[in-house]
Motif scaffolding. Structure first.
Motif, short mmCIF file in Angstrom:
data_model
loop_
_atom_site.label_atom_id
_atom_site.label_comp_id
_atom_site.label_asym_id
_atom_site.label_seq_id
_atom_site.Cartn_x
_atom_site.Cartn_y
_atom_site.Cartn_z
N LEU A 117 38.41 -96.26 -2.48
CA LEU A 117 38.60 -94.93 -1.89
C LEU A 117 37.46 -94.00 -2.28
O LEU A 117 36.91 -93.29 -1.44
CB LEU A 117 39.94 -94.35 -2.35
N LEU A 118 37.06 -94.02 -3.55
CA LEU A 118 35.95 -93.18 -3.98
C LEU A 118 34.61 -93.67 -3.42
O LEU A 118 33.75 -92.86 -3.05
CB LEU A 118 35.88 -93.14 -5.51
N ALA A 119 34.46 -95.00 -3.35
CA ALA A 119 33.21 -95.57 -2.83
C ALA A 119 32.97 -95.17 -1.37
O ALA A 119 31.83 -94.99 -0.95
CB ALA A 119 33.22 -97.08 -2.97
N LEU A 133 32.15 -94.29 -10.64
CA LEU A 133 32.25 -95.67 -10.18
C LEU A 133 31.76 -96.65 -11.26
O LEU A 133 32.36 -97.71 -11.46
CB LEU A 133 31.45 -95.86 -8.89
N LYS A 134 30.70 -96.27 -11.97
CA LYS A 134 30.21 -97.12 -13.05
C LYS A 134 31.22 -97.20 -14.19
O LYS A 134 31.44 -98.28 -14.76
CB LYS A 134 28.87 -96.59 -13.56
N ASP A 135 31.84 -96.06 -14.52
CA ASP A 135 32.86 -96.05 -15.56
C ASP A 135 34.05 -96.93 -15.17
O ASP A 135 34.59 -97.68 -16.01
CB ASP A 135 33.34 -94.63 -15.82
N GLY A 141 36.13 -104.46 -15.91
CA GLY A 141 35.70 -105.66 -16.63
C GLY A 141 36.54 -105.97 -17.84
O GLY A 141 36.51 -107.11 -18.34
N LYS A 142 37.31 -105.00 -18.32
CA LYS A 142 38.16 -105.22 -19.49
C LYS A 142 39.54 -105.77 -19.14
O LYS A 142 40.27 -106.21 -20.03
CB LYS A 142 38.34 -103.90 -20.25
N LEU A 159 41.68 -95.93 -16.28
CA LEU A 159 41.19 -96.00 -14.90
C LEU A 159 41.69 -94.80 -14.09
O LEU A 159 40.91 -94.16 -13.36
CB LEU A 159 41.66 -97.30 -14.24
N HIS A 160 42.97 -94.49 -14.23
CA HIS A 160 43.53 -93.36 -13.49
C HIS A 160 42.90 -92.04 -13.94
O HIS A 160 42.67 -91.15 -13.12
CB HIS A 160 45.05 -93.31 -13.68
#
Length: 322
Positions: A117-119, A133-135, A141-142, A159-160
């Motif tokens: 959605l953000l992308a 997006l990088k964060d 990845g975790k 994430l939220h």
């Protein structure tokens, strides 16, 4: 019509094998054979004769309270029980390794769809979203390293936090943080709470078409008076059905002040607001994506869990392309 959303104050009555809705001085008939789910978003009156009709035709009746929260359902009797699926589901829930694998995939699906959605807006030259997006990619990845539900829910919470903080970068009118739930304190928080509940309610309806046991969940802990499994299955769809709709309504100026009732730090949808938001949600639910409506994708999500339990195919969460 699969689901009928009723946002006005209304009386529901049975006449022979037809449902009649009395609202605003009008009487509207709805053939019961065409319905599978009635969602009452406003104050409604009905009697046991109506519930008997709904039970005969396999129609679920879901009830929301004044604050916009789902409170319960009239459930028609199960038409096609399957003990094997429930036994396999219980066995998987009791196996920590197998359960956490499904839980990770649910969070991956939610994370992917939040990022997508953000992308969508980042591709449209909103460069300030790149850091978010990088964060989110780092947090994503975790997910595979989470050893238990507590760690996984912690990652999901982070994430939220990044995701919601970025809404205001897309449009200042979407800036609402922090997330406040019970009760919501501003219009955006109010819309998130209400629409997330709508996603949960429809997810529960679609999951009940399968043989899954609604109280056996993989990510959320079992809770009294709620379908923990539907809380799980709704996670990948909230960004797609709830949040994307909020972006659309706010950025296109579709929302009016009379949709909300605000006082002393509390913001709730008015009857007018519930009616308009429910209408937009019902349209979104039937929109097509890759040849299927989002309602069908919700059903397939539950069906994919069932197939996973039976060893037919590995579960993969719904992930919408950016």
């Amino acid at each position: 019509m699969e689901t009928l959303f009723i946002a006005r104050e209304a009386k529901l009555k049975r006449q022979d094998n037809t449902l009649f809705i009395h609202a605003n001085g009008r009487k509207t008939p709805f053939p019961i054979e065409k319905l599978r789910h009635i969602v009452l978003l406003g104050e409604a009156a009905f009697n046991s004769r109506l519930l008997e009709l709904c039970g005969q035709h396999g129609v679920r009746v879901s009830v929301f309270d004044y604050y916009g929260y789902y409170r319960g359902s009239f459930e028609p009797s199960e038409q096609n029980p399957a003990g094997r699926v429930k036994l396999e589901q219980a066995a998987l829930v009791l196996d920590d390794n197998k359960r956490i694998a499904v839980a990770r995939e649910l969070v991956r699906g939610a994370a992917h769809n939040m990022r997508a959605l953000l992308a969508y807006y980042a591709y449209r030259k909103i460069a300030v979203l790149d850091t978010t997006l990088k964060d989110m990619d780092k947090l994503n990845g975790k997910i595979g390293k989470a050893a238990n539900s507590e760690q996984l829910m912690g990652i999901e919470g982070n994430l939220h936090q990044s995701y919601y903080a970025a809404w205001g970068k897309v449009d200042k009118r979407l800036d609402f943080v922090p997330r406040v739930r019970r009760p919501p304190n501003n219009p955006v928080n109010c819309l998130i709470s209400f629409l997330n509940q709508m996603v949960y309610t429809v997810t529960r309806h679609e999951a009940c078409k399968t043989h899954l046991e609604e109280s056996f969940a993989f990510l959320h802990s079992p809770g009294q008076g709620r379908s923990s499994l539907s809380l799980d299955l709704a996670e990948p769809f909230k960004p797609v059905l709830s949040h994307a709709l909020i972006f659309k309504m706010i950025r296109k100026g579709m929302i009016n002040d009379n949709w909300f009732e605000q006082q002393e730090g509390i913001c709730l949808l008015s009857e007018t607001g519930r009616r308009h938001v429910a209408e937009q949600f019902s349209i979104r639910l039937e929109e097509q994506y890759q040849g299927r409506s989002y309602r069908e994708w919700l059903y397939r999500e539950a069906l994919n869990i069932e197939r996973h339990l039976l060893g037919v195919a590995e579960y993969e969460a719904f992930k919408r392309k950016a």
